[in-house]
Write an enzyme that holds these catalytic residues in place. Structure first.
Site, PDB file in Angstrom:
ATOM      1  N   SER A 135      75.183  -4.188  38.901  1.00 50.93           N
ATOM      2  CA  SER A 135      73.850  -4.041  38.310  1.00 50.93           C
ATOM      3  C   SER A 135      73.017  -5.278  38.664  1.00 50.93           C
ATOM      4  O   SER A 135      73.439  -6.400  38.378  1.00 50.93           O
ATOM      5  CB  SER A 135      73.982  -3.912  36.788  1.00 50.93           C
ATOM      6  N   LYS A 161      72.896  -0.966  41.794  1.00 51.72           N
ATOM      7  CA  LYS A 161      72.005  -0.430  40.753  1.00 51.72           C
ATOM      8  C   LYS A 161      70.896  -1.444  40.541  1.00 51.72           C
ATOM      9  O   LYS A 161      71.183  -2.629  40.309  1.00 51.72           O
ATOM     10  CB  LYS A 161      72.809  -0.199  39.479  1.00 51.72           C
ATOM     11  N   LYS A 163      67.707  -2.632  38.256  1.00 44.30           N
ATOM     12  CA  LYS A 163      66.943  -2.495  37.024  1.00 44.30           C
ATOM     13  C   LYS A 163      65.484  -2.277  37.407  1.00 44.30           C
ATOM     14  O   LYS A 163      64.982  -2.961  38.325  1.00 44.30           O
ATOM     15  CB  LYS A 163      67.068  -3.767  36.178  1.00 44.30           C
ATOM     16  N   ASP A 189      68.018   1.853  36.948  1.00 45.22           N
ATOM     17  CA  ASP A 189      68.196   1.914  35.494  1.00 45.22           C
ATOM     18  C   ASP A 189      66.934   1.376  34.837  1.00 45.22           C
ATOM     19  O   ASP A 189      66.571   0.221  35.042  1.00 45.22           O
ATOM     20  CB  ASP A 189      69.406   1.076  35.074  1.00 45.22           C
ATOM     21  N   GLU A 214      68.685   6.183  35.685  1.00 44.05           N
ATOM     22  CA  GLU A 214      69.382   6.015  34.407  1.00 44.05           C
ATOM     23  C   GLU A 214      68.378   5.760  33.279  1.00 44.05           C
ATOM     24  O   GLU A 214      67.495   4.896  33.405  1.00 44.05           O
ATOM     25  CB  GLU A 214      70.350   4.836  34.534  1.00 44.05           C
ATOM     26  N   ASP A 239      72.265   6.925  29.310  1.00 48.41           N
ATOM     27  CA  ASP A 239      73.064   5.780  28.844  1.00 48.41           C
ATOM     28  C   ASP A 239      72.834   5.685  27.332  1.00 48.41           C
ATOM     29  O   ASP A 239      73.589   6.253  26.542  1.00 48.41           O
ATOM     30  CB  ASP A 239      72.617   4.527  29.618  1.00 48.41           C
ATOM     31  N   LYS A 263      79.892   4.200  27.942  1.00 48.53           N
ATOM     32  CA  LYS A 263      80.158   2.834  27.498  1.00 48.53           C
ATOM     33  C   LYS A 263      80.910   2.932  26.175  1.00 48.53           C
ATOM     34  O   LYS A 263      80.345   3.374  25.162  1.00 48.53           O
ATOM     35  CB  LYS A 263      78.861   2.059  27.264  1.00 48.53           C
ATOM     36  N   GLY A 291      78.408  -0.963  31.913  1.00 52.37           N
ATOM     37  CA  GLY A 291      78.831  -2.322  31.566  1.00 52.37           C
ATOM     38  C   GLY A 291      77.906  -2.946  30.542  1.00 52.37           C
ATOM     39  O   GLY A 291      76.721  -2.620  30.479  1.00 52.37           O
TER      40      GLY A 291
HETATM   41  C1  LIG Z   1      75.138  -4.133  33.349  1.00 50.83           C
HETATM   42  C2  LIG Z   1      74.007  -3.419  32.712  1.00 50.83           C
HETATM   43  O1  LIG Z   1      73.001  -3.182  33.312  1.00 50.83           O
HETATM   44  N1  LIG Z   1      74.194  -3.087  31.417  1.00 50.83           N
HETATM   45  C3  LIG Z   1      73.294  -2.390  30.531  1.00 50.83           C
HETATM   46  C4  LIG Z   1      72.079  -3.231  30.218  1.00 50.83           C
HETATM   47  C5  LIG Z   1      72.396  -4.540  29.624  1.00 50.83           C
HETATM   48  C6  LIG Z   1      71.703  -5.598  30.127  1.00 50.83           C
HETATM   49  C7  LIG Z   1      71.858  -6.843  29.596  1.00 50.83           C
HETATM   50  C8  LIG Z   1      72.724  -7.070  28.555  1.00 50.83           C
HETATM   51  C9  LIG Z   1      72.887  -8.333  28.001  1.00 50.83           C
HETATM   52  C10 LIG Z   1      73.746  -8.536  26.966  1.00 50.83           C
HETATM   53  C11 LIG Z   1      74.467  -7.452  26.472  1.00 50.83           C
HETATM   54  C12 LIG Z   1      74.307  -6.195  27.015  1.00 50.83           C
HETATM   55  C13 LIG Z   1      73.434  -5.995  28.048  1.00 50.83           C
HETATM   56  C14 LIG Z   1      73.256  -4.723  28.602  1.00 50.83           C
HETATM   57  C15 LIG Z   1      72.856  -1.032  31.065  1.00 50.83           C
HETATM   58  O2  LIG Z   1      73.529  -0.395  31.868  1.00 50.83           O
HETATM   59  O3  LIG Z   1      71.807  -0.540  30.603  1.00 50.83           O
HETATM   60 MG   LIG Z   2      71.909   1.480  31.421  1.00 52.88          MG
END
Ligand SMILES: CC(=O)N[C@@H](Cc1ccc2ccccc2c1)C(=O)O
Ligand SMILES: [Mg+2]
Length: 368
Positions: A135, A161, A163, A189, A214, A239, A263, A291
């Site tokens: 990500s 991926k 953002k 995402d 996403e 998600d 998740k 994640g």
């Molecule tokens: C890897 C990824 O993109 N994770 C989340 C977003 C995310 C981003 C930042 C975070 C910071 C601290 C705790 C959880 C977090 C989750 C997602 O898929 O949407």
């Molecule tokens: Mg996500």
């Protein structure tokens, strides 16, 4: 198995670089870990809640509070301690799925360690290694993004991926396609940053052959996602909206989800995560493991889950060094774009004492 006590431990883990999403920028993780002590074995759980309620309504201080005042006492009062009993015992307390997931994970780890059984076997894993995606956050410039993506592709990640948010979407995707070609597995995402009135704009992503988009819309807007899915050709993946097997079934039935990001923390635990996997497989809906910037403890469990047969898309199960210079377990290292599924009992990993102490900011023992 009898519960004798639970340790709540807060650790502060600095990130190797700021990680920016549509809901904010993270520079460090303040993580709540649970150590469940029973008469037979100990088990570790990791709560994925953030410091602030920006990804979902949960946040780490609230998780610590609800565990201390409600969830752990309820579990301690239950005569039979096993992982399958945790969710039903905690059900009367509404929500707090990430807190509940951490407790169930720790009980599951203890139970499996006592039995000498790996989590991967318990969940139904069919592979001994999983392909890994990565990500990539929102960056200050397209140039910086391309350098980051190039680095991850060189490291061997099999899927990228990005953002996205309004103002940072079509241009970065176009730039990645132009620089790295059409064969790179690429997805985006939005973390709920758009509304269904943005459909025409989001359709401008269609020519780039993305695997999925996403969570473009807000968590509760299943109808909006179903409407959007009819207006764009990029498959819609959910998600934040998927909080249980029931909500996964509803989203699929409404045409709101063509793909699901699973998740365990978001859905209340690894056992519910497996149920969501089973529901999606039954409907022919591909799933992948999301994640939450976990330590090696949560990472170990996520890799075990990602080895189930329905996980046909690479997940955000990145190597430890994607986010952390030093992990609290033996680091997960990418090998030919894959991570190995742990084979030891339970999680198959446990914290390294010195590394854990170095990042611990508080411990609290809950006697039972
Ligand atoms: C890897 C990824 O993109 N994770 C989340 C977003 C995310 C981003 C930042 C975070 C910071 C601290 C705790 C959880 C977090 C989750 C997602 O898929 O949407
Ligand atoms: Mg996500």
């Amino acid at each position: 198995m009898k519960l004798t006590g639970v340790e709540l431990r807060r650790v502060r883990m600095p990130l190797v670089a700021p990680f920016r999403t549509s809901f904010g920028t993270q520079n460090a993780r303040d993580i709540l870990l649970l150590r469940v002590v029973t008469d037979e074995a100990e088990g570790w759980g990791e709560c994925v809640a953030m410091s602030d309620p920006l990804y979902s309504s949960e946040y780490v201080d609230a998780a610590a509070d609800v565990l201390t005042r409600f969830l752990v006492p309820a579990l301690a009062a239950h005569p039979r301690l096993d992982a399958n009993a945790v969710a039903p015992v905690l059900e009367p307390f509404r929500g707090h799925r990430m807190a509940k997931a951490a407790l169930e994970m720790a009980v599951l780890d203890a139970e499996l360690r006592a039995e000498g059984r790996p989590l991967s076997r318990e969940l139904g894993a069919t592979r001994d290694r999983v392909p890994c995606g990565v990500s990539v956050g929102i960056m200050n410039s397209v140039g910086e993004l391309l350098d980051a993506v190039g680095g991850y592709l060189d490291a061997g990640y099999v899927r990228i991926k990005l953002k996205i948010e309004p103002g940072w979407d079509v241009e970065p995707v176009r730039a990645v396609r132009e620089r790295f070609g059409d064969d790179v597995l690429l997805q985006v995402d939005a973390n709920t940053a758009y509304s269904v009135s943005d459909a025409r704009h989001l359709a401008r992503l269609d020519p780039f052959g993305l695997l999925l988009i996403e969570q473009p819309l807000e968590e509760e807007d299943l109808l909006g996602h179903a409407q959007l899915a009819k207006l764009i050709s990029t498959p819609v993946c959910l998600d934040e909206s998927i909080t249980s097997a029931r909500s996964a079934a509803a989203a699929i039935a409404m045409g709101a989800a063509a793909i699901v990001n699973i998740k365990p923390g978001r859905v209340g635990g690894y056992l519910e995560a497996r149920r969501i996997h089973d529901v999606c497989v039954a409907h022919g809906v591909p799933v992948w493991c999301g994640g939450m910037i976990e330590t090696g403890l949560g990472r170990a469990a996520n890799v075990a889950l990602a080895a189930l047969p329905g996980f046909t898309l690479p997940g955000d199960t990145s190597a430890s060094d994607r986010f952390y210079r030093t992990d609290i377990t033996t680091p997960f290292v990418l090998d030919d774009g894959h991570l190995p599924v742990p084979t030891g009992p339970g999680l198959g990993v446990e914290p390294l004492t010195d590394e854990l102490e170095a990042v611990t900011t508080s411990t609290e023992w809950l006697p039972l």
